[in-house]
Design a protein around this motif. Structure first.
Motif, short mmCIF file in Angstrom:
data_model
loop_
_atom_site.label_atom_id
_atom_site.label_comp_id
_atom_site.label_asym_id
_atom_site.label_seq_id
_atom_site.Cartn_x
_atom_site.Cartn_y
_atom_site.Cartn_z
N PRO A 1 0.82 -1.22 0.00
CA PRO A 1 0.00 0.00 0.00
C PRO A 1 0.85 1.26 0.00
CG PRO A 1 -0.71 -1.55 1.71
CD PRO A 1 0.62 -2.03 1.21
N TYR A 2 0.29 2.35 -0.52
CA TYR A 2 0.97 3.64 -0.52
C TYR A 2 1.14 4.17 0.90
CZ TYR A 2 1.57 8.70 -1.07
OH TYR A 2 2.02 10.00 -0.97
N TYR A 3 0.08 4.01 1.71
CA TYR A 3 0.17 4.46 3.09
C TYR A 3 0.93 3.46 3.94
CZ TYR A 3 -3.29 8.21 2.43
OH TYR A 3 -3.95 9.34 2.03
N THR A 4 1.92 3.95 4.65
CA THR A 4 2.71 3.13 5.58
C THR A 4 2.93 3.99 6.82
OG1 THR A 4 4.86 3.97 4.81
CG2 THR A 4 3.91 2.06 3.62
N PRO A 5 3.46 3.40 7.91
CA PRO A 5 3.80 4.21 9.08
C PRO A 5 4.82 5.30 8.77
CG PRO A 5 3.69 1.89 9.68
CD PRO A 5 3.59 1.95 8.18
N GLU A 6 5.53 5.15 7.65
CA GLU A 6 6.51 6.17 7.27
C GLU A 6 5.86 7.29 6.46
OE1 GLU A 6 8.15 2.86 8.76
OE2 GLU A 6 7.17 2.76 6.78
N THR A 7 4.96 6.94 5.53
CA THR A 7 4.36 7.96 4.67
C THR A 7 3.17 8.67 5.31
OG1 THR A 7 2.89 6.34 3.60
CG2 THR A 7 5.05 6.73 2.57
N ALA A 8 2.47 8.01 6.23
CA ALA A 8 1.28 8.61 6.86
C ALA A 8 1.23 8.26 8.35
CB ALA A 8 0.02 8.12 6.15
#
Length: 442
Positions: free
Chosen positions: A373-380
């Motif tokens: 997925p695009y969303y990760t704990p790093e990106t979001a």
């Protein structure tokens, strides 16, 4: 022909409402080759909108198995049962949570092709909903118009857009409209949350009554989505069944339930604020009106129909106006209102590309890579953990300690408690919340 086109396929659909079960189950049917032997297992995500037996029967799709699950139960089932195809028919946050949960559960091991998409017209939260669905192998777009928008969003944030696959709404079909019925029948397709206030809903009822009295030779039907106590994809705070109580309804005005396709079989004019039923009607060339009584606004969703030729008011309909759809607009929406064989043929082949992509993925040497997925704990980091927590998952997608996951069917006491809890929730939504809002407006 790929082996996946003819072998036995196991398909799972996870849905959180009657509408999304309809979309998910019918999509699953259209995504599997006609020559393949298919087993379809349905999973209904436990919640306030879990469909009733009546709502499931109305869809008309027979699953080989069907059971209600929590999100954690579903994730466990996906590690125990080998599937070839999984359709996530959920709200965006649910899709994102399941993608992370499945990524954690499957790791780099063998997994099915994961597909998701939208039930109908996408007129709000385009970026939010799309990015929450990113990470599935296929993100289905119901039209060329949607496919272009979806790719633009993914590419605009630097996310892989290759998952976007153009298809069509899976529940279009039925016999094309050939002329007026006797009696001429006008159908208003109600929506659970549009409009969302008593004044506007009463206005619609009053206009239906007025139309029925002005045209006593016509049959006027108020097509309802759910019966009292049932819920659909959206919460219905002000059911039309309650709002008509005490009103003097003319004999030619009736409230009806049932499958929209069957209602359209006898419809001469479909009227709605912004329901996907408009696209079903347009596909069958049934005259269709999208109401402008409350303006053309994003909040209503009828802005999606700008350029369609279908926008009209009850005042105009009372006077005999019948909208004529714009063929170019309709073609961009993936429906066959042009009426020609080419349009019908394009719908018949609308799922071919998706089936081919699924076959290629199933035959991929070495299996499929982990979900990404695009969303990760790093990106979001300020968004994703909250979404996962609502489904009892930690930031890594692993179930949190104490997450609800039953090992057996609920007993009589648990069933009673669950029904009572749902009843209390619905009472709060339908009775208490509107009162609080009205008090806030004083």
């Amino acid at each position: 022909m790929p082996a996946s086109a003819t072998k036995s396929l196991r398909v799972a659909v996870l849905a959180d409402s009657d509408t999304r079960w309809k979309w998910g189950a019918l999509t699953a049917q259209r995504l599997t080759p006609a020559a393949a032997e298919v087993r379809l297992d349905g999973y209904l995500l436990r919640g306030r909108a879990t469909p009733t037996a009546r709502q499931l029967g109305e869809v008309g799709v027979q699953a080989d198995s069907l059971r209600e699950v929590t999100g954690v139960e579903f994730l466990r089932a996906m590690t125990e049962e080998p599937y070839d195809l999984l359709v996530l028919a959920l709200v965006g946050g649910g899709v994102q949570a399941m993608l992370h949960g499945l990524r954690a559960a499957w790791g780099s091991g063998k997994r099915p092709v994961v597909v998701t998409g939208y039930v109908g017209v996408v007129y709000e939260k385009l970026a939010d909903g799309l990015l929450l669905r990113h990470g599935a192998d296929l993100v289905l777009a119901n039209s060329a118009h949607d496919a272009d928008r979806f790719r633009a969003v993914y590419e605009g944030v630097g996310a892989d857009a290759s998952s976007v696959t153009e298809v069509a709404l899976p529940f279009l079909g039925g016999e094309p409209y050939t002329g007026e019925h006797r009696p001429y029948t006008v159908v208003f397709a109600a929506q659970p949350s549009v409009p969302d206030n008593r004044r506007d809903r009463v206005h619609l009822i009053d206009r239906l009554i007025r139309h029925a009295r002005k045209h006593p030779e016509r049959e006027v039907l108020l097509k309802l989505r759910s019966k009292p106590g049932e819920h659909t994809t959206h919460i219905e705070e002000l059911p039309y069944q309650k709002l008509v109580q005490g009103k003097d309804l003319p004999a030619n005005l009736r409230l009806v339930y049932g499958h929209m396709g069957e209602v359209l079989d006898r419809t001469d004019l479909l009227v709605t604020v912004s329901s996907t039923a408009a696209l079903e009607a347009l596909h069958r060339r049934v005259p269709t009106a999208v109401l402008t009584d409350f303006g053309v606004r994003e909040a209503l969703g009828n802005h999606h129909f700008i350029g369609s030729g279908c926008l009209a008011s009850w005042e105009q309909l009372d006077a005999g106006h019948q909208p004529v759809p714009d063929e170019e607009w309709v073609a961009r929406q993936g429906v066959a209102a042009g009426g020609g064989s080419a349009a019908a043929g394009s719908y018949a082949t609308a799922f071919d590309t998706a089936r081919e992509r699924i076959a290629e993925l199933l035959d991929r040497p070495g299996g499929l890579p982990p979900l990404n997925p695009y969303y990760t704990p790093e990106t979001a980091p300020g968004y994703l953990p909250g979404i996962l927590a609502r489904h009892h998952l930690g930031p890594d997608g692993v179930p949190l300690p104490g997450a609800p996951a039953a090992d057996k069917a609920p007993g009589p006491v648990r069933q009673i408690v669950r029904r009572a809890a749902r009843g209390a929730y619905r009472h709060g939504v339908q009775r208490v919340a509107p009162v609080i809002r009205r008090m806030g407006e004083l």
